[in-house]
Write a protein that holds these residues in place. Structure first.
Motif, PDB file in Angstrom:
ATOM      1  N   ASP A   2       0.798  -1.206   0.000  1.00 36.66           N
ATOM      2  CA  ASP A   2       0.000   0.000   0.000  1.00 36.66           C
ATOM      3  C   ASP A   2       0.838   1.268   0.000  1.00 36.66           C
ATOM      4  O   ASP A   2       0.756   2.081  -0.900  1.00 36.66           O
ATOM      5  CB  ASP A   2      -0.944  -0.016   1.204  1.00 36.66           C
ATOM      6  CG  ASP A   2      -1.931   1.121   1.132  1.00 36.66           C
ATOM      7  OD1 ASP A   2      -2.452   1.340   0.026  1.00 36.66           O
ATOM      8  OD2 ASP A   2      -2.153   1.783   2.154  1.00 36.66           O
ATOM      9  N   ALA A   3       1.653   1.449   0.996  1.00 29.95           N
ATOM     10  CA  ALA A   3       2.301   2.745   1.144  1.00 29.95           C
ATOM     11  C   ALA A   3       3.814   2.658   1.284  1.00 29.95           C
ATOM     12  O   ALA A   3       4.469   3.607   1.687  1.00 29.95           O
ATOM     13  CB  ALA A   3       1.717   3.485   2.345  1.00 29.95           C
ATOM     14  N   GLY A   4       4.391   1.510   0.946  1.00 28.12           N
ATOM     15  CA  GLY A   4       5.831   1.386   1.015  1.00 28.12           C
ATOM     16  C   GLY A   4       6.507   2.187  -0.072  1.00 28.12           C
ATOM     17  O   GLY A   4       5.890   2.531  -1.071  1.00 28.12           O
ATOM     18  N   GLU A   5       7.795   2.484   0.125  1.00 25.64           N
ATOM     19  CA  GLU A   5       8.523   3.212  -0.906  1.00 25.64           C
ATOM     20  C   GLU A   5       8.859   2.260  -2.048  1.00 25.64           C
ATOM     21  O   GLU A   5       9.164   1.103  -1.816  1.00 25.64           O
ATOM     22  CB  GLU A   5       9.801   3.809  -0.311  1.00 25.64           C
ATOM     23  CG  GLU A   5      10.468   4.785  -1.241  1.00 25.64           C
ATOM     24  CD  GLU A   5      11.689   5.482  -0.634  1.00 25.64           C
ATOM     25  OE1 GLU A   5      12.199   6.397  -1.264  1.00 25.64           O
ATOM     26  OE2 GLU A   5      12.122   5.093   0.457  1.00 25.64           O
ATOM     27  N   LYS A  14      15.728   3.082   5.178  1.00 25.67           N
ATOM     28  CA  LYS A  14      14.593   2.378   5.757  1.00 25.67           C
ATOM     29  C   LYS A  14      14.109   1.222   4.879  1.00 25.67           C
ATOM     30  O   LYS A  14      13.907   0.106   5.359  1.00 25.67           O
ATOM     31  CB  LYS A  14      13.440   3.342   6.021  1.00 25.67           C
ATOM     32  CG  LYS A  14      12.254   2.620   6.608  1.00 25.67           C
ATOM     33  CD  LYS A  14      11.184   3.527   7.132  1.00 25.67           C
ATOM     34  CE  LYS A  14      10.012   2.645   7.582  1.00 25.67           C
ATOM     35  NZ  LYS A  14       8.794   3.405   7.774  1.00 25.67           N
ATOM     36  N   VAL A  44      10.659   6.712  -9.115  1.00 25.02           N
ATOM     37  CA  VAL A  44       9.322   6.511  -8.561  1.00 25.02           C
ATOM     38  C   VAL A  44       8.618   5.376  -9.321  1.00 25.02           C
ATOM     39  O   VAL A  44       8.434   4.293  -8.811  1.00 25.02           O
ATOM     40  CB  VAL A  44       8.464   7.793  -8.594  1.00 25.02           C
ATOM     41  CG1 VAL A  44       7.104   7.525  -7.960  1.00 25.02           C
ATOM     42  CG2 VAL A  44       9.165   8.925  -7.848  1.00 25.02           C
ATOM     43  N   ARG A 104       4.992  -1.781   8.168  1.00 27.30           N
ATOM     44  CA  ARG A 104       5.796  -0.614   7.820  1.00 27.30           C
ATOM     45  C   ARG A 104       6.526  -0.045   9.027  1.00 27.30           C
ATOM     46  O   ARG A 104       7.192   0.963   8.960  1.00 27.30           O
ATOM     47  CB  ARG A 104       4.893   0.483   7.250  1.00 27.30           C
ATOM     48  CG  ARG A 104       4.398   0.189   5.898  1.00 27.30           C
ATOM     49  CD  ARG A 104       3.376   1.251   5.521  1.00 27.30           C
ATOM     50  NE  ARG A 104       2.117   0.635   5.216  1.00 27.30           N
ATOM     51  CZ  ARG A 104       0.950   1.139   5.570  1.00 27.30           C
ATOM     52  NH1 ARG A 104       0.888   2.243   6.272  1.00 27.30           N
ATOM     53  NH2 ARG A 104      -0.141   0.531   5.243  1.00 27.30           N
ATOM     54  N   TYR A 116      -3.412   8.164  -9.484  1.00 22.59           N
ATOM     55  CA  TYR A 116      -2.081   8.726  -9.241  1.00 22.59           C
ATOM     56  C   TYR A 116      -2.017  10.227  -9.500  1.00 22.59           C
ATOM     57  O   TYR A 116      -1.166  10.911  -8.968  1.00 22.59           O
ATOM     58  CB  TYR A 116      -0.983   7.952  -9.985  1.00 22.59           C
ATOM     59  CG  TYR A 116      -0.850   8.181 -11.473  1.00 22.59           C
ATOM     60  CD1 TYR A 116      -0.372   9.376 -11.988  1.00 22.59           C
ATOM     61  CD2 TYR A 116      -1.152   7.166 -12.383  1.00 22.59           C
ATOM     62  CE1 TYR A 116      -0.237   9.566 -13.348  1.00 22.59           C
ATOM     63  CE2 TYR A 116      -1.009   7.345 -13.746  1.00 22.59           C
ATOM     64  CZ  TYR A 116      -0.556   8.562 -14.220  1.00 22.59           C
ATOM     65  OH  TYR A 116      -0.413   8.745 -15.561  1.00 22.59           O
ATOM     66  N   THR A 124       2.221  12.040  -8.079  1.00 20.00           N
ATOM     67  CA  THR A 124       2.329  10.606  -7.808  1.00 20.00           C
ATOM     68  C   THR A 124       2.863  10.377  -6.396  1.00 20.00           C
ATOM     69  O   THR A 124       2.341   9.555  -5.641  1.00 20.00           O
ATOM     70  CB  THR A 124       3.242   9.902  -8.824  1.00 20.00           C
ATOM     71  OG1 THR A 124       2.715  10.125 -10.129  1.00 20.00           O
ATOM     72  CG2 THR A 124       3.310   8.410  -8.567  1.00 20.00           C
ATOM     73  N   ARG A 125       3.901  11.117  -6.059  1.00 18.39           N
ATOM     74  CA  ARG A 125       4.418  10.989  -4.687  1.00 18.39           C
ATOM     75  C   ARG A 125       3.313  11.301  -3.677  1.00 18.39           C
ATOM     76  O   ARG A 125       3.140  10.595  -2.692  1.00 18.39           O
ATOM     77  CB  ARG A 125       5.600  11.941  -4.467  1.00 18.39           C
ATOM     78  CG  ARG A 125       6.901  11.452  -5.070  1.00 18.39           C
ATOM     79  CD  ARG A 125       8.034  12.439  -4.851  1.00 18.39           C
ATOM     80  NE  ARG A 125       9.254  11.970  -5.498  1.00 18.39           N
ATOM     81  CZ  ARG A 125      10.161  11.178  -4.916  1.00 18.39           C
ATOM     82  NH1 ARG A 125      10.033  10.822  -3.666  1.00 18.39           N
ATOM     83  NH2 ARG A 125      11.222  10.764  -5.581  1.00 18.39           N
ATOM     84  N   MET A 159       1.509   7.488  -3.603  1.00 15.17           N
ATOM     85  CA  MET A 159       2.428   7.025  -2.576  1.00 15.17           C
ATOM     86  C   MET A 159       2.117   7.654  -1.211  1.00 15.17           C
ATOM     87  O   MET A 159       2.817   7.401  -0.247  1.00 15.17           O
ATOM     88  CB  MET A 159       3.876   7.325  -2.978  1.00 15.17           C
ATOM     89  CG  MET A 159       4.274   6.815  -4.369  1.00 15.17           C
ATOM     90  SD  MET A 159       3.872   5.092  -4.681  1.00 15.17           S
ATOM     91  CE  MET A 159       4.926   4.279  -3.486  1.00 15.17           C
ATOM     92  N   LYS A 160       1.094   8.505  -1.169  1.00 12.04           N
ATOM     93  CA  LYS A 160       0.642   9.119   0.082  1.00 12.04           C
ATOM     94  C   LYS A 160       1.767   9.816   0.846  1.00 12.04           C
ATOM     95  O   LYS A 160       1.889   9.690   2.073  1.00 12.04           O
ATOM     96  CB  LYS A 160       0.030   8.063   1.007  1.00 12.04           C
ATOM     97  CG  LYS A 160      -1.147   7.320   0.398  1.00 12.04           C
ATOM     98  CD  LYS A 160      -2.049   6.794   1.501  1.00 12.04           C
ATOM     99  CE  LYS A 160      -3.219   6.006   0.987  1.00 12.04           C
ATOM    100  NZ  LYS A 160      -2.995   4.550   0.993  1.00 12.04           N
ATOM    101  N   ALA A 195       3.457   6.231   5.601  1.00 12.37           N
ATOM    102  CA  ALA A 195       3.927   6.146   4.219  1.00 12.37           C
ATOM    103  C   ALA A 195       5.428   6.426   4.190  1.00 12.37           C
ATOM    104  O   ALA A 195       5.941   7.180   5.014  1.00 12.37           O
ATOM    105  CB  ALA A 195       3.189   7.144   3.350  1.00 12.37           C
ATOM    106  N   ASP A 196       6.108   5.800   3.227  1.00 17.78           N
ATOM    107  CA  ASP A 196       7.570   5.856   3.211  1.00 17.78           C
ATOM    108  C   ASP A 196       8.165   6.685   2.094  1.00 17.78           C
ATOM    109  O   ASP A 196       9.371   6.755   1.947  1.00 17.78           O
ATOM    110  CB  ASP A 196       8.131   4.430   3.106  1.00 17.78           C
ATOM    111  CG  ASP A 196       7.863   3.644   4.369  1.00 17.78           C
ATOM    112  OD1 ASP A 196       7.712   4.287   5.422  1.00 17.78           O
ATOM    113  OD2 ASP A 196       7.805   2.407   4.305  1.00 17.78           O
ATOM    114  N   THR A 197       7.308   7.268   1.250  1.00 21.39           N
ATOM    115  CA  THR A 197       7.848   8.030   0.134  1.00 21.39           C
ATOM    116  C   THR A 197       7.939   9.502   0.510  1.00 21.39           C
ATOM    117  O   THR A 197       6.948  10.110   0.887  1.00 21.39           O
ATOM    118  CB  THR A 197       6.941   7.868  -1.100  1.00 21.39           C
ATOM    119  OG1 THR A 197       6.882   6.480  -1.408  1.00 21.39           O
ATOM    120  CG2 THR A 197       7.482   8.637  -2.287  1.00 21.39           C
TER     121      THR A 197
END
Ligand SMILES: Cc1cc2nc3c(=O)[nH]c(=O)nc-3n(C[C@H](O)[C@H](O)[C@H](O)COP(=O)(O)OP(=O)(O)OC[C@H]3O[C@@H](n4cnc5c(N)ncnc54)[C@H](O)[C@@H]3O)c2cc1C
Ligand SMILES: Cc1cc2nc3c(=O)[nH]c(=O)nc-3n(C[C@H](O)[C@H](O)[C@H](O)COP(=O)(O)OP(=O)(O)OC[C@H]3O[C@@H](n4cnc5c(N)ncnc54)[C@H](O)[C@@H]3O)c2cc1C
Ligand code: SF4
Ligand code: SF4
Ligand code: FES
Lengths: 287, 488
Positions: free
Chosen positions: A41-44, A69, A217, A284, B206, B286-287, B291-292, B300-302
Motif C-alpha cells: 500500500d504505502a511502502g517506498e 529504511k 518513482v 511498515r 495517481y 504521484t508521490r 504514494m501518500k 507512508a515511506d515516500t
C-alpha cells in the motif's frame, strides 16, 4: 507471488534474496532492474538490479545493501515472507556483443549489478578483466563468482584488508595503459567512483559504460524524477538507461539530485532503527 | 425547515395545479455547491465539494426548461440523455435518473466531479445562454454526481453473458480501460486488465488528488470489475514484462485494448530544470497521491519536498492540482505562473475558483525564463518574464508575447512543471507493426481499431492529454468494436 524462497547475508550490510516472480524471470535480460516495495500500500518503491534469474523456477535474484529504511525493512524479512510487489523488468538491457577485451569495474554494492552483465559478456566471447573494490574486506561481495568468470581479477580495498590497498581507478588506469588497450570499460558503483573511472578512461579514449542509480518513482518514464543530463540532453534513467556512455554523463549534477531527500530519509531510517521490533507495529514499522 | 425545503415544497404544491412554467423555473436560484471552508481544507486532503442535499438537487433540476431539442446533450461527448435524467431528479426518481445516465456513462460519480462541464454539456444549456453566463446553466455535473453518490457500491455487478471462450487483454486501468473491461466482460469474454502501477485506476488514482476525487470512488468501480469476474494484474508493464505480440501469440488473447494514457511529462528545457526541488507535476502528484507522501513518517515511506514557497508552471487542471496539493503539504506561498491570461486557462473554472480561495497566487502573463539554484544545487528562485497578448494563434487563443527586458525574480524553494504530458514511447519502441503519428499517439479509425489486427486503442494515448469522459467514450466505442470482432 514475490515470496522470498531463500535469503543469504553476503556481508555485514549486503543481502541476497531469491523471490518468485515468474513473469519477470522469463522476460529479464542482463542490465535490467525491478522496482520493489516491502508494503503493497504505502511502502517506498525502490529500484534494484536483477542480479540473476531462474526462469524454470520462476525466480529472480536481488542483492541489496542496507542503506536506509526500505532496504533495512527488506533485510528484516525472512525466508517465507513476501515482498509487497516487484515490477519489471525495467530499463534497457545491456548491449552485449563480442567487443574483444572488456574491463569490468565494480565498487561496493555495484558489484551485484555488474555480475549478470559480466556473465553475458563472457558468454558472448569477450576476454574479461574484472576489478572489484570495497571499503574493507567485510564489504567485498561475489569475489568467488568473479574469480570463476574472469580471465583476470584484481581486488582492491580502501584499507588494504583484502587485495591491494587502492581505489579502483588505480588498477583501472594500469589496465587501460596496457597494449593493446581494452576495447570497452564498464563501471558500476557509487556515483563518485563512476565519475572518476570515466575521468581515467577519457584521455585514453576507451569507451566507458556506466549504470546510473538515480532516485526513481514509477520506473516507466512517467514521472521524470530519474532524469539526468547526458551529452547536454535530458534523459530518463529508467527508460533511456540505466546504462549510458559515461563520458557524456553530468555526474556532478546527478550527485546533487540524489541527495534531495537525505534528511527525510535519514530520519525515517533512524526511526525504524529505534523501533525495528514488529510487536504492536504494522509491516511498515508504524504503530 | 431550511430555505431550500420551503422553496421545494412551494414548487411541488404549485406543480399539483399543472407543470411548472419557464417563468417559475427562472425564479429558482442556481444552487450553490456546499463545500469545505477554504481555511479548514488547506489543512486536510478531504474532498472539497461536499455534494448537494436532496432538496438542492431537486431544486436545481427544476431549473431545467426541458427543452425540446435538448442542446445540452450535444455538448456531452457520450450523449447522456440529460434532459430526461434531470427531469427524473426533479420528480425525486433518483434511481431512474441513475439508470438513464448509466445507459451512456459507466463512471457518473467520476464524471460528475471532473468533467469540464462549462465547455461541454453546460456550455450549450439554454438557461446559461439566456443569461449569457455559463455559470447560470443547470448544474448537470453536480446532479450527475448527486445521483451517483446515492448508490455507492449498492449497485449489483452487471450481469455477464455466458462464456464465449474468447480472451481480451486491457492494457492500462484508467477510465478507458475500466469501461472496455466492463463492456467486453458483459459480452461474456474472459478479461484481464494489466496495470503497470501497484494500484489500478490510472490518472484517477495517481494524478487527480483525493480532495477532488476520493480514491474510494475509483476503488468501487474497480471492485465492480472484480465482482464481474475481470482479472486485474498489477505491476505488469506491457512492453517490458510481456509485449503486445506475446500476449496475442503466446498467451492466447484474441483482442487487445491499449489505454496506457499520456504518461510522459513535458519539461520546458530551460536552465535550472535539473536542480533539486524541480518536479514534474506527474512526479509531485504521484508521490503525494499514489504514494501518500503527505503521510510520510506516519505510515507512508515516500518522501516529498518540504516546501515553503512553491512556483507551479502551467494553467490546466494538472497545474491547479499541483498548486492545491502544495498548499496542503504546508507551503506558505504558492504561485501559479501562466503565460496567457486567466481567460485562456484550460483548467476547469471550479478548480481555478477553489485554488484562489485556498490562497494560490495567480501570476498570469508571466513565464519562467530560468530556474535559479544555489551551491548545493537546490532551487532558490525563478526568473520570469512578463508577457502581453498578441494576435490569435492556430488554437484561436491570443498568442502571448514576451515583453523585452521585463525580467524579475520570485523566491521559491520548489518548482513544479505542469505544462502537459506527451505520449510515453514504451509501446512504440516495443510494438513493431503498430502505427503511431509523429507525436507518438496511436493511430486509430472511427472504431478505435489500430493498424494491428485485433488491437484497439483509446484515451489519452490516442487523443493526446484529454479528459476522463473522452477516454470513457472511446472505451465504449472500442469495446463495441471488440465485441463485434470477436463475434465473427
Ligand atoms: C537502476 C538501479 C539499480 C539499482 N540496483 C541496486 C542493487 O542491485 N542493489 C542495491 O543495493 N541498490 C541498488 N540500487 C540503489 C537502491 O535503489 C537504493 O539503495 C535504495 O533505493 C535505497 O532505499 P532506502 O529506503 O533503503 O534508503 P534511502 O532512505 O532511500 O537512502 C539512504 C541513503 O542512501 C542514499 N541513496 C538513496 N538512493 C540511492 C541510490 N539510488 N543509490 C545510492 N545511494 C542512494 C541516500 O542518499 C541516503 O543517504 C539501484 C538503483 C537504481 C536506480
Ligand atoms: C493531474 C491531472 C488532473 C486531471 N484532471 C482532469 C479533470 O479534472 N477532468 C478530466 O476530465 N480530465 C482530467 N485529467 C485528464 C484525465 O485524467 C485523462 O484524460 C484520463 O485519465 C485518460 O484516461 P486513459 O483511459 O487514457 O488512461 P489513464 O488514466 O491515463 O491511465 C493509463 C494507465 O495505464 C497504465 N500504463 C501505462 N503504460 C502501461 C503499460 N505499458 N503497461 C501497463 N499499464 C500501463 C498507467 O499506469 C495508468 O494507470 C487530468 C489529468 C491529470 C494528470
Ligand atoms: S458526462 Fe460530463 S459532459 Fe456528459 S453530461 Fe455528464 S458532466 Fe456533462
Ligand atoms: S439545455 Fe439546459 S435547460 Fe435545456 S434540457 Fe438541457 S439542461 Fe435542461
Ligand atoms: S522513475 Fe519516473 S520517469 Fe524514471
Amino acid at each position: 507471488m514475490y515470496k522470498i524462497l531463500s535469503k543469504k547475508k553476503l556481508s555485514e550490510n549486503v543481502f541476497r534474496i531469491d523471490i518468485t516472480a515468474p513473469h519477470i524471470a522469463r522476460a529479464r535480460k542482463a542490465g535490467q532492474f525491478v522496482i520493489v516495495s516491502v508494503d503493497e500500500d504505502a511502502g517506498e518503491r525502490i529500484p534494484l538490479t536483477i542480479a540473476g534469474a531462474d526462469s524454470e523456477r520462476g525466480t529472480i535474484r536481488l542483492i541489496f545493501q542496507r542503506v536506509g529504511k526500505a532496504t533495512a525493512q527488506m533485510a528484516d524479512l525472512q525466508e517465507g515472507d513476501a515482498l509487497g510487489y516487484a515490477a519489471g523488468p525495467l530499463g534497457r538491457p545491456t548491449h552485449i556483443e563480442q567487443f574483444g577485451t572488456v574491463v569490468c569495474v565494480g565498487g561496493g554494492i555495484g558489484i551485484a549489478p555488474l555480475l549478470p552483465i559480466a556473465e553475458a559478456l563472457k558468454e558472448a566471447g569477450n576476454t574479461l578483466i574484472s576489478i572489484l573494490g570495497a571499503r574493507t574486506k567485510e564489504l567485498l561481495i561475489l569475489e568467488d563468482e568473479f574469480q570463476a568468470l574472469s580471465d583476470e581479477l584484481i581486488v582492491v580495498t580502501d584499507d588494504g584488508s583484502r587485495g591491494r590497498k587502492a581505489l579502483v581507478t588505480e588498477p583501472l588506469k594500469e589496465v587501460c595503459l596496457r597494449s593493446p588497450k581494452p576495447d570497452l570499460a564498464i563501471a558500476i558503483g557509487p556515483t563518485i567512483m563512476m565519475k572518476f573511472c570515466c575521468e581515467t578512461t577519457r584521455p585514453l579514449e576507451i569507451p566507458t559504460q556506466v549504470s546510473l542509480n538515480t532516485i526513481m518513482v514509477d520506473g516507466t518514464g512517467m514521472c521524470g524524477g530519474c532524469r539526468v543530463e547526458v551529452g547536454g540532453q535530458t534523459k530518463f534513467v529508467c527508460v533511456d538507461g540505466p546504462e549510458f556512455d559515461g563520458h557524456l554523463v553530468n555526474f556532478d549534477q546527478m550527485m546533487k539530485r540524489m541527495s534531495a531527500y537525505k534528511d527525510l530519509e535519514q530520519r525515517a531510517y533512524e526511526n525504524y532503527k529505534k523501533h525495528p521490533c514488529k510487536i504492536g507495529l504494522d509491516k511498515r514499522g508504524n504503530k | 425547515m431550511t430555505e431550500e425545503e420551503k422553496q421545494l415544497s412551494e414548487l411541488l404544491d404549485k406543480q399539483k395545479t399543472g407543470p411548472l412554467k419557464a417563468k417559475d423555473r427562472y425564479t429558482i436560484r442556481p444552487q450553490e455547491m456546499p463545500s469545505q471552508d477554504p481555511h479548514t481544507r488547506r489543512e486536510n486532503m478531504n474532498e472539497v465539494a461536499l455534494g448537494y442535499t436532496e432538496e438542492q438537487a431537486r431544486l436545481e433540476a427544476m431549473r431545467c426548461l426541458q427543452c425540446k431539442n435538448a442542446p445540452c446533450v450535444e455538448g456531452c461527448p457520450v450523449r447522456i440523455r440529460i434532459r430526461d435524467f434531470v427531469a427524473a431528479i426533479a420528480e425525486g426518481h433518483f434511481t431512474e435518473a441513475l439508470e438513464i445516465i448509466k445507459e451512456n456513462s459507466l463512471l457518473p460519480a467520476v464524471c460528475g466531479r471532473v468533467c469540464p462541464q462549462e465547455v461541454q454539456c453546460q456550455e450549450k444549456c439554454t438557461v446559461g445562454l439566456k443569461y449569457k453566463d455559463v455559470s447560470k446553466s443547470v448544474s448537470i455535473g453536480r446532479l450527475e454526481r448527486f445521483v451517483a453518490d446515492l448508490d455507492p457500491g449498492k449497485a449489483a455487478a452487471p450481469k455477464t453473458a455466458p462464456a464465449t471462450g474468447k480472451k481480451v487483454a486491457v492494457i492500462g486501468s484508467g477510465p478507458g480501460g475500466i469501461v472496455v473491461a466492463a463492456d467486453t466482460r458483459r459480452a461474456g469474454h474472459e478479461v484481464t486488465v494489466f496495470e503497470a502501477f501497484h494500484k489500478p485506476g490510472g490518472v484517477m488514482v495517481y494524478g487527480i488528488p483525493e480532495f477532488r476525487l476520493p480514491k474510494a470512488i475509483v476503488q468501487q468501480e474497480i471492485d465492480v470489475l472484480r465482482k464481474m469476474g475481470v482479472e486485474i494484474v498489477c505491476n505488469f508493464i506491457v512492453g517490458r514484462t510481456r509485449t503486445v505480440a506475446e500476449l496475442m501469440s503466446e498467451d492466447g488473447f484474441d483482442a487487445v485494448y491499449i489505454g496506457v494514457g499520456a504518461g510522459l511529462p513535458k519539461f520546458m528545457h530551460i536552465e535550472g530544470e535539473q536542480l533539486v526541488g524541480v518536479y514534474s507535476a506527474n512526479e509531485y502528484l504521484t508521490r503525494a497521491n499514489l504514494m501518500k507522501a503527505y503521510e510520510f513518517g506516519k505510515g507512508a515511506d515516500t518522501p516529498i519536498a518540504v516546501s515553503r514557497r512553491v512556483a507551479v508552471f502551467g494553467g490546466g487542471n494538472v497545474a491547479m492540482d499541483s498548486a492545491r496539493m502544495a498548499v496542503r503539504l504546508g507551503a506558505e506561498k504558492v504561485y501559479l505562473v501562466y503565460r496567457r491570461s486567466e481567460k485562456e486557462m484550460p483548467a476547469r473554472v471550479e478548480e481555478v475558483h477553489h485554488a484562489k480561495e485556498e490562497g494560490v497566487e495567480f501570476c498570469v502573463l508571466q513565464n519562467p525564463k530560468r530556474i535559479l539554484g544555489n551551491e548545493q544545487g537546490h532551487v532558490v528562485g525563478v526568473e520570469c518574464l512578463r508577457y502581453e497578448l498578441g494576435e490569435p494563434d492556430d488554437s484561436g487563443r491570443r498568442r502571448p508575447v514576451p515583453i523585452e527586458g521585463s525580467e524579475f525574480t520570485i523566491d521559491v524553494d520548489t518548482v513544479i512543471v505542469a505544462i502537459g504530458n506527451g505520449a510515453n514511447p514504451l509501446l512504440e519502441q516495443t510494438t513493431p507493426g503498430l502505427k503511431f503519428n509523429k507525436w507518438g499517439n496511436i493511430e486509430v479509425d472511427e472504431n478505435c481499431k489500430t493498424s494491428m489486427e485485433g488491437v484497439y486503442a483509446g484515451g489519452d494515448i490516442v487523443l493526446g492529454a484529454a479528459t476522463v469522459i473522452l477516454a470513457m467514450g472511446q472505451g465504449r466505442i472500442a469495446a463495441a468494436a471488440i465485441n463485434q470482432y470477436l463475434s465473427c
